[in-house]
Design a protein around this motif. Structure first.
Motif, PDB file in Angstrom:
ATOM      1  N   GLN A  10    -117.857 -38.575  -7.563  1.00 43.62           N
ATOM      2  CA  GLN A  10    -117.663 -39.870  -8.232  1.00 43.62           C
ATOM      3  C   GLN A  10    -116.426 -39.825  -9.128  1.00 43.62           C
ATOM      4  O   GLN A  10    -115.642 -40.781  -9.168  1.00 43.62           O
ATOM      5  CB  GLN A  10    -118.899 -40.255  -9.053  1.00 43.62           C
ATOM      6  N   ALA A  11    -116.237 -38.725  -9.834  1.00 45.70           N
ATOM      7  CA  ALA A  11    -115.062 -38.587 -10.698  1.00 45.70           C
ATOM      8  C   ALA A  11    -113.777 -38.622  -9.869  1.00 45.70           C
ATOM      9  O   ALA A  11    -112.808 -39.305 -10.232  1.00 45.70           O
ATOM     10  CB  ALA A  11    -115.153 -37.295 -11.505  1.00 45.70           C
ATOM     11  N   LEU A  12    -113.767 -37.902  -8.745  1.00 48.49           N
ATOM     12  CA  LEU A  12    -112.592 -37.896  -7.877  1.00 48.49           C
ATOM     13  C   LEU A  12    -112.343 -39.290  -7.311  1.00 48.49           C
ATOM     14  O   LEU A  12    -111.201 -39.752  -7.267  1.00 48.49           O
ATOM     15  CB  LEU A  12    -112.760 -36.874  -6.749  1.00 48.49           C
ATOM     16  N   ARG A  13    -113.393 -39.968  -6.877  1.00 49.51           N
ATOM     17  CA  ARG A  13    -113.249 -41.316  -6.314  1.00 49.51           C
ATOM     18  C   ARG A  13    -112.594 -42.259  -7.335  1.00 49.51           C
ATOM     19  O   ARG A  13    -111.650 -42.975  -7.032  1.00 49.51           O
ATOM     20  CB  ARG A  13    -114.600 -41.885  -5.892  1.00 49.51           C
TER      21      ARG A  13
ATOM     22  N   PRO B 146    -107.355 -37.859  -0.767  1.00 46.82           N
ATOM     23  CA  PRO B 146    -108.387 -37.279  -1.636  1.00 46.82           C
ATOM     24  C   PRO B 146    -109.631 -38.157  -1.777  1.00 46.82           C
ATOM     25  O   PRO B 146    -110.721 -37.636  -2.000  1.00 46.82           O
ATOM     26  CB  PRO B 146    -107.669 -37.103  -2.979  1.00 46.82           C
ATOM     27  N   ASN B 147    -109.489 -39.452  -1.610  1.00 47.52           N
ATOM     28  CA  ASN B 147    -110.663 -40.323  -1.696  1.00 47.52           C
ATOM     29  C   ASN B 147    -111.685 -39.965  -0.613  1.00 47.52           C
ATOM     30  O   ASN B 147    -112.893 -40.031  -0.838  1.00 47.52           O
ATOM     31  CB  ASN B 147    -110.249 -41.794  -1.575  1.00 47.52           C
ATOM     32  N   TYR B 148    -111.193 -39.561   0.548  1.00 48.17           N
ATOM     33  CA  TYR B 148    -112.115 -39.212   1.628  1.00 48.17           C
ATOM     34  C   TYR B 148    -112.797 -37.877   1.386  1.00 48.17           C
ATOM     35  O   TYR B 148    -113.879 -37.628   1.910  1.00 48.17           O
ATOM     36  CB  TYR B 148    -111.406 -39.257   2.983  1.00 48.17           C
ATOM     37  N   VAL B 149    -112.177 -37.011   0.605  1.00 45.80           N
ATOM     38  CA  VAL B 149    -112.843 -35.776   0.181  1.00 45.80           C
ATOM     39  C   VAL B 149    -114.071 -36.161  -0.655  1.00 45.80           C
ATOM     40  O   VAL B 149    -115.153 -35.595  -0.481  1.00 45.80           O
ATOM     41  CB  VAL B 149    -111.893 -34.861  -0.620  1.00 45.80           C
TER      42      VAL B 149
ATOM     43  N   TRP C  55    -105.469 -49.811  -4.252  1.00 43.17           N
ATOM     44  CA  TRP C  55    -106.685 -49.223  -3.681  1.00 43.17           C
ATOM     45  C   TRP C  55    -107.541 -50.323  -3.067  1.00 43.17           C
ATOM     46  O   TRP C  55    -107.644 -51.432  -3.599  1.00 43.17           O
ATOM     47  CB  TRP C  55    -107.496 -48.495  -4.747  1.00 43.17           C
ATOM     48  N   ASN C  56    -108.190 -50.016  -1.958  1.00 39.28           N
ATOM     49  CA  ASN C  56    -109.091 -50.967  -1.342  1.00 39.28           C
ATOM     50  C   ASN C  56    -110.066 -50.248  -0.423  1.00 39.28           C
ATOM     51  O   ASN C  56    -109.816 -49.119  -0.008  1.00 39.28           O
ATOM     52  CB  ASN C  56    -108.319 -52.022  -0.549  1.00 39.28           C
ATOM     53  N   THR C  57    -111.169 -50.919  -0.102  1.00 43.64           N
ATOM     54  CA  THR C  57    -112.112 -50.374   0.866  1.00 43.64           C
ATOM     55  C   THR C  57    -111.634 -50.647   2.289  1.00 43.64           C
ATOM     56  O   THR C  57    -112.111 -50.020   3.234  1.00 43.64           O
ATOM     57  CB  THR C  57    -113.516 -50.982   0.680  1.00 43.64           C
ATOM     58  N   GLN C  58    -110.713 -51.589   2.427  1.00 38.24           N
ATOM     59  CA  GLN C  58    -110.096 -51.880   3.717  1.00 38.24           C
ATOM     60  C   GLN C  58    -108.700 -51.263   3.724  1.00 38.24           C
ATOM     61  O   GLN C  58    -108.199 -50.830   2.699  1.00 38.24           O
ATOM     62  CB  GLN C  58    -109.987 -53.386   3.930  1.00 38.24           C
ATOM     63  N   VAL C  59    -108.074 -51.261   4.891  1.00 45.53           N
ATOM     64  CA  VAL C  59    -106.702 -50.782   4.980  1.00 45.53           C
ATOM     65  C   VAL C  59    -105.801 -51.991   4.734  1.00 45.53           C
ATOM     66  O   VAL C  59    -105.603 -52.821   5.614  1.00 45.53           O
ATOM     67  CB  VAL C  59    -106.401 -50.118   6.341  1.00 45.53           C
ATOM     68  N   ILE C  60    -105.316 -52.098   3.494  1.00 47.74           N
ATOM     69  CA  ILE C  60    -104.456 -53.205   3.083  1.00 47.74           C
ATOM     70  C   ILE C  60    -103.229 -52.591   2.431  1.00 47.74           C
ATOM     71  O   ILE C  60    -103.336 -51.912   1.418  1.00 47.74           O
ATOM     72  CB  ILE C  60    -105.189 -54.143   2.091  1.00 47.74           C
TER      73      ILE C  60
END
Length: 179
Positions: A83-86, A123-126, A97-102
């Protein structure tokens, strides 16, 4: 078991907060000519992450999974780290930043925060991978952890390729053809 349900609910609440930020950032990007790509895989991603939040407590309850402190506490620490990394990623990317590819064309890649390491481009995907393992294992929902991990690996393969293409296209200067 109630505390585990509350933990999963807290993670779900965090997801709702992400969606609020994503919508705000989508408006910001759209106002600057952003392009949305990869919409084909987005519903699968939403379904997979929603499924994780449902399956975690469902497996723990229906399969009567035990609480194993020696596993739970380290997994809770991994979850907190994820959660901290996210949120570090979200704060570093700011309105990009977005949940979609924008992607807004012409903007340089972010190279600060967790994005400063060239060997770790996403790193978000980590954080997503760590959370997908840790959240179920806090209450020994090992089947959920395994299934989510496999399905998420397939989905992230598609997502990262899509994101890399979009970022490359948006950050590569277009030179006019010679006349």
């Amino acid at each position: 078991m109630i505390w585990y349900g509350l933990l999963v609910a807290a993670v779900a609440g965090e997801r709702v907060a992400e969606l609020v930020v994503a919508r705000r950032n989508e408006r910001w990007g759209t106002a600057r000519g952003a392009r949305v790509t990869g919409q084909g895989h987005y519903p699968a991603m939403v379904a997979l992450h929603t499924g994780l939040l449902i399956a975690c407590p469902a497996e723990a309850w229906l399969a009567d999974r035990p609480f194993v402190p020696a596993l739970a506490w380290p997994m809770l620490a991994v979850l907190a780290g994820a959660q901290a990394l996210r949120w570090w990623c979200i704060n570093t990317l700011g309105p990009r930043w977005n949940t979609q590819v924008i992607v807004v064309p012409g903007m340089p890649l972010v190279t600060s925060g967790p994005y400063r390491w060239r060997w770790l481009r996403h790193p978000n995907y980590v954080a997503v991978v760590a959370e997908g393992v840790a959240l179920p294992l806090v209450h020994t929902a090992w089947a959920t952890a395994a299934v989510f991990t496999v399905l998420n690996a397939v989905l992230l393969t598609v997502r990262i390729r899509c994101e890399n293409r979009a970022l490359t296209a948006a950050t590569t200067p277009i030179t006019p053809a010679p006349v």
